[in-house]
Write a protein that holds these residues in place. Structure first.
Motif, short mmCIF file in Angstrom:
data_model
loop_
_atom_site.label_atom_id
_atom_site.label_comp_id
_atom_site.label_asym_id
_atom_site.label_seq_id
_atom_site.Cartn_x
_atom_site.Cartn_y
_atom_site.Cartn_z
N ALA A 64 0.89 -0.65 0.22
CA ALA A 64 0.06 -0.23 -0.36
C ALA A 64 1.03 1.38 -0.12
O ALA A 64 2.08 1.54 0.69
CB ALA A 64 -1.20 0.46 0.50
N PRO A 71 -1.71 0.12 -10.30
CA PRO A 71 -1.46 -1.47 -9.73
C PRO A 71 -1.23 -2.59 -10.56
O PRO A 71 -0.83 -3.52 -10.60
CB PRO A 71 -3.23 -2.17 -9.15
CG PRO A 71 -3.62 -0.22 -9.67
CD PRO A 71 -2.77 0.63 -10.35
N ASP A 105 -1.50 -1.00 -4.16
CA ASP A 105 -2.63 -0.09 -4.52
C ASP A 105 -2.79 0.91 -3.74
O ASP A 105 -0.73 0.83 -2.74
CB ASP A 105 -3.60 -0.99 -4.03
CG ASP A 105 -4.91 -0.81 -4.94
OD1 ASP A 105 -5.53 0.32 -5.31
OD2 ASP A 105 -5.81 -1.69 -5.13
N ASN A 106 -3.06 1.58 -3.49
CA ASN A 106 -3.25 3.16 -2.86
C ASN A 106 -3.70 2.51 -1.39
O ASN A 106 -4.04 2.06 -1.33
CB ASN A 106 -4.63 4.42 -3.19
CG ASN A 106 -4.87 4.99 -2.34
OD1 ASN A 106 -5.52 4.77 -1.91
ND2 ASN A 106 -4.27 6.30 -2.78
N THR A 109 -7.15 2.66 -0.06
CA THR A 109 -8.02 1.61 -1.64
C THR A 109 -7.76 0.42 -0.33
O THR A 109 -8.72 -0.05 -0.13
CB THR A 109 -7.79 1.77 -3.05
OG1 THR A 109 -7.94 2.59 -3.41
CG2 THR A 109 -8.26 0.78 -2.80
N ALA A 110 -6.24 0.17 0.08
CA ALA A 110 -5.60 -1.00 0.69
C ALA A 110 -6.67 -0.84 2.37
O ALA A 110 -6.97 -2.04 3.06
CB ALA A 110 -4.27 -0.68 1.32
N TRP A 113 -10.30 -2.12 1.89
CA TRP A 113 -10.17 -3.82 1.23
C TRP A 113 -9.71 -4.35 3.09
O TRP A 113 -10.58 -5.49 3.41
CB TRP A 113 -9.09 -3.71 0.84
CG TRP A 113 -8.81 -5.60 0.05
CD1 TRP A 113 -8.60 -6.59 0.07
CD2 TRP A 113 -10.65 -6.23 -0.39
NE1 TRP A 113 -8.47 -7.26 -0.87
CE2 TRP A 113 -9.55 -7.35 -0.51
CE3 TRP A 113 -11.76 -5.96 -0.57
CZ2 TRP A 113 -10.67 -8.44 -1.60
CZ3 TRP A 113 -12.74 -6.73 -0.94
CH2 TRP A 113 -12.48 -8.03 -1.33
N GLY A 139 -11.98 4.95 -0.16
CA GLY A 139 -12.04 3.83 -0.67
C GLY A 139 -13.34 2.83 -0.65
O GLY A 139 -14.12 2.72 0.32
N HIS A 148 -10.80 -0.40 -8.12
CA HIS A 148 -9.59 0.18 -8.62
C HIS A 148 -9.80 1.34 -9.08
O HIS A 148 -9.39 2.04 -9.41
CB HIS A 148 -8.98 -0.74 -8.93
CG HIS A 148 -8.21 -2.35 -8.60
ND1 HIS A 148 -7.31 -2.35 -7.29
CD2 HIS A 148 -9.24 -3.11 -8.02
CE1 HIS A 148 -7.28 -3.31 -6.40
NE2 HIS A 148 -8.72 -3.90 -6.73
N GLY A 152 -6.68 2.31 -11.98
CA GLY A 152 -5.96 2.32 -10.29
C GLY A 152 -6.45 2.90 -9.34
O GLY A 152 -5.49 3.63 -8.09
N SER A 153 -7.15 4.33 -10.14
CA SER A 153 -6.97 5.88 -9.47
C SER A 153 -8.64 5.93 -8.11
O SER A 153 -8.77 7.56 -7.57
CB SER A 153 -6.79 6.99 -10.59
OG SER A 153 -5.91 6.83 -10.99
N LEU A 300 -4.46 -8.17 -0.17
CA LEU A 300 -4.32 -7.63 -1.90
C LEU A 300 -3.82 -9.35 -2.65
O LEU A 300 -3.88 -9.35 -3.28
CB LEU A 300 -3.33 -6.51 -2.26
CG LEU A 300 -3.85 -5.00 -1.74
CD1 LEU A 300 -3.45 -4.02 -2.67
CD2 LEU A 300 -5.44 -4.96 -2.62
#
Lengths: 302, 302
Positions: A64, A71, A105-106, A109-110, A113, A139, A148, A152-153, A300
């Motif tokens: 992350a 990604p 990933d950002n 975002t991570a 998850w 996220g 994503h 991926g943005s 991930l």
């Protein structure tokens, strides 16, 4: 029988967190090391740190990064806090022998998850996570999948426009959610308001200090949180109308100020959102405020 | 060998469209009948209309409704154009013998699903569809899946807040996208602006008439489209930052005015969105403006 662990790495501006996560998704070890900004030195220090877990068989590594990440290519397009641009981090980490395959990933975002698995054990399908820190990250989990986006943005909820006449954001736009609710922007706004009022604020100002001052009745500090509450309420109404999530989770250090902003934000949200999804959503403050990013990074790895 | 067709039904306020869709997802027949507002009469008229396609074996029925729908229960919670509240449409349609199983969704959500298959042949994973008509509807395909949300209410992009000081929307909120870009709201705003200027607009005003008047240089009509463009640009920037879609598709009658609003909307979007996702997105006007809803409805049947 050998356990197969996932390795999670959360790359922050000052510290890197590493987590060893077992096949049931539980953390079986957490390490923190200083962030090296030279990516080759960083990769070496990570490989060195991993020796704390000898004889471990790895399924792969999830990384992350606080920034804009590709990604698919494992390239960090832009990470202002780390000073990186167009950096092929995947290649560097592979060459340093970090466990493969590698996933990137950002960080926000991570974290979404991580929250999805750690806080909700996959029991919900629609989750929005807002990470309230220096800035405001986001996220999304939609229909049980981490979103994503095309490059991926996805998930830059902090840069949703709340007021076109609002203050300028670091991203260049006016009136993003982040200019009201991001820690840096809140501190900046409060300092200016004190200066205008001819008052000198006491010592170093952080969001934590703004919490204390607001509780003590300081009008500028109270106003800072009220602005944050109104902006958040409007953003929550948008998220409810667009995604219809089951849960919106607030995490990060500034989420500690929730008692000062959440009641009003929820009122604004309910006034502005559609009735059915507005009643359905639960807005919660995370119990795990610091480790969601590194846990999500590990997860991930499929 | 018997073909197994999907039946699509798009319930509008004046007309109902029916489509027979083959297993390859192609329309093999389209019917239109008058909308009966009595749901039992409506179900009977649909069963009657189906006799146009005798000896067809059906895989099921997908129903798109202009309103707030509970897809799991087959209940129309609220459909203002049809005058329905808490109507168990699934039960009524089953009793009338319409092909089962039955699937329900909001019409703009169904249109997004129709666009995803009809215009993009599943070649993309991230699509946002804006249906520009009397109001502004929306639908999302994320990671290849149609987004319903927790209560089937997702996709109300027309009720994203654009300006907290904007005009009041029919939903009660101020400054939704729909108060700038919805056909009804545009006509209402233009009429008031003409009245303030002491001018009487010529005849019946529709968005189509506003197009013609803007092309002829009428300042109120031009301003109406400019406001719509600015609001759309801001909303597009939010969608880009949050979803990072590959395509944002504009459909519905008001999308015909795109030459009057899209160039400016794209400029505003690019100024306000993040660079990577802002460069990646394609904003397009749909080639199939009227049948996406009924096609998408049919494709709700798995």
């Amino acid at each position: 029988m050998a356990q197969h662990f996932r390795l999670g790495i959360d790359l922050g501006g000052t510290l890197v967190k590493l987590a060893r996560v077992d096949s049931q998704g539980h953390a079986r070890g957490l390490l923190k090391i200083k962030t090296e900004r030279d990516p080759v030195l960083l990769a070496k220090s990570l490989a060195q740190a991993l020796k704390a877990w000898p004889r471990v068989s790895w399924r792969g590594t999830g990384v992350a990064v606080a920034g804009d990440v590709d990604p698919k290519q494992g390239v960090v397009r832009f990470a202002p806090n780390l000073g990186w641009r167009q950096l092929p981090l995947g290649k560097i980490f592979r060459q340093a022998g970090l466990p493969q395959p590698l996933f990137f990933d950002n960080d926000a975002t991570a974290a979404a998850w991580g929250a999805y698995h750690a806080e909700f054990h996959d029991h919900i399908n629609h989750l929005v996570v807002l990470t309230l820190g220096t800035g405001v990250g986001g996220g999304l989990v939609v229909e049980g999948r981490l979103v994503h986006g095309a490059t991926g943005s996805a998930g830059e909820i902090g840069h949703m426009g709340v007021d076109p006449r609002g203050p300028r954001c670091s991203c260049g736009r006016r009136g993003c959610l982040e200019v009201y609710l991001g820690g840096s922007a809140m501190v900046r706004w409060a300092k200016r308001a004190w200066a205008r009022a001819g008052k000198v604020p006491p010592g170093d100002i952080t969001p934590r200090v703004l919490e204390d001052l607001a509780l003590q009745g300081d009008p500028v500090a109270k106003k800072t949180w009220a602005r944050a509450a109104d902006a958040l309420g409007s953003a929550l109404a948008n998220l409810v109308n667009i995604f219809n999530p089951e849960v919106i989770l607030l995490t990060g250090g500034v989420a500690g100020g929730a008692p000062l902003f959440l009641p009003r934000a929820l009122q604004v949200m309910r006034e502005n959102a559609f009735e059915t999804p507005g009643r359905a959503v639960k807005v919660k403050v995370s119990r795990h405020r610091s480790d969601l990013g590194v846990m999500g990074a590990a997860l991930l790895v499929p």
